[in-house]
Design a protein around this motif. Structure first.
Motif, short mmCIF file in Angstrom:
data_model
loop_
_atom_site.label_atom_id
_atom_site.label_comp_id
_atom_site.label_asym_id
_atom_site.label_seq_id
_atom_site.Cartn_x
_atom_site.Cartn_y
_atom_site.Cartn_z
N ALA A 93 83.34 5.96 41.97
CA ALA A 93 84.12 4.94 42.66
C ALA A 93 85.26 4.43 41.77
N PHE A 94 84.98 4.27 40.49
CA PHE A 94 86.01 3.86 39.53
C PHE A 94 87.12 4.90 39.48
N ALA A 95 86.73 6.18 39.35
CA ALA A 95 87.71 7.27 39.27
C ALA A 95 88.57 7.32 40.54
N VAL A 96 87.96 7.15 41.69
CA VAL A 96 88.69 7.17 42.96
C VAL A 96 89.68 6.02 43.03
N ALA A 97 89.23 4.82 42.69
CA ALA A 97 90.09 3.64 42.77
C ALA A 97 91.29 3.76 41.82
N VAL A 98 91.04 4.19 40.60
CA VAL A 98 92.12 4.30 39.62
C VAL A 98 93.06 5.44 40.00
N ASP A 99 92.51 6.55 40.46
CA ASP A 99 93.32 7.68 40.90
C ASP A 99 94.27 7.25 42.01
#
Length: 164
Positions: free
Chosen positions: A39-45
Motif C-alpha cells: 500500500a505504501f509503494a502504491v501510494a508513493v508511486d
C-alpha cells in the motif's frame, strides 16, 4: 524512491503524511532499513508519478511471498565470508539462535526456522576446512529479554553457556 522523491522536490514529511507513517519511517524505508508495505509503494508511486516503477520493485522484492529478492542468496554469501560480524540490539542473531528461540521469533514458521538453523553449519565447519570468524555483539538486554516460553529461554541460556 528517494531519487524520485528528491527529483520532484517532495519532502519525506509529505510522503509520511500521504502514507500515514512517520517521517523517520519514510527515511528508514528509503535507506533500506525498514520494509515498505505494498500500500505504501502504491501510494508513493501514484503521488510521484513513477508509472508503476515503485510497485514493480516492491513486487520483485516480495516474489512468492519471500521478503527478499529471489536473487539474494544470503547463505551463499555467508558461506564465502572470511568473517561474519553482526550486532543485534533486541534479539539474539540468527547464527546464535536455538531452534526453539528461532521458532518463537519466526512465529512457528517451521520452514523459516529450519532455514535459519541450517545456516549455523557455516560456523560449525560445514563444507569448509576453516569456518569464518564470527563476531557477535549483542546488547545485554537481548540476553534477558523473554522470547517464547520460559523453557525456550532456559534452553537458550543453557545452550549459550555450553557454546562459550
Amino acid at each position: 524512491m528517494r531519487l524520485m522523491r528528491e527529483a520532484k522536490k517532495v519532502k519525506q514529511e509529505t510522503i509520511a503524511h500521504l502514507t500515514k507513517v512517520s517521517a523517520p519511517q519514510v527515511s528508514k524505508i528509503e535507506a533500506g532499513k525498514r520494509r515498505a508495505t505494498r500500500a505504501f509503494a502504491v501510494a508513493v508511486d501514484d503521488y510521484l508519478g513513477a508509472g508503476g516503477a515503485l510497485v514493480n520493485l516492491w513486487e520483485d522484492l516480495n516474489k512468492d511471498g519471500h521478503p527478499v529478492p529471489i536473487w539474494f542468496d544470503w547463505p551463499v554469501i555467508e558461506a564465502d565470508a572470511a568473517m561474519l560480524v553482526c550486532y543485534e540490539q533486541s534479539v539474539m542473531p540468527g547464527l546464535a539462535q536455538t531452534p526453539a528461540y528461532a521458532s518463537a521469533i519466526l512465529h512457528g514458521n517451521q520452514e523459516a526456522v529450519e532455514a535459519r538453523i541450517s545456516r549455523q553449519a557455516i560456523i560449525t565447519g560445514g563444507d569448509r576446512t576453516v569456518p569464518p570468524t564470527l563476531v557477535i555483539m549483542v546488547d545485554e538486554q537481548a540476553l534477558h529479554r523473554p522470547v517464547g516460553t520460559s523453557e525456550t529461554m532456559s534452553s537458550f541460556q543453557r545452550d549459550a553457556v555450553s557454546r562459550s
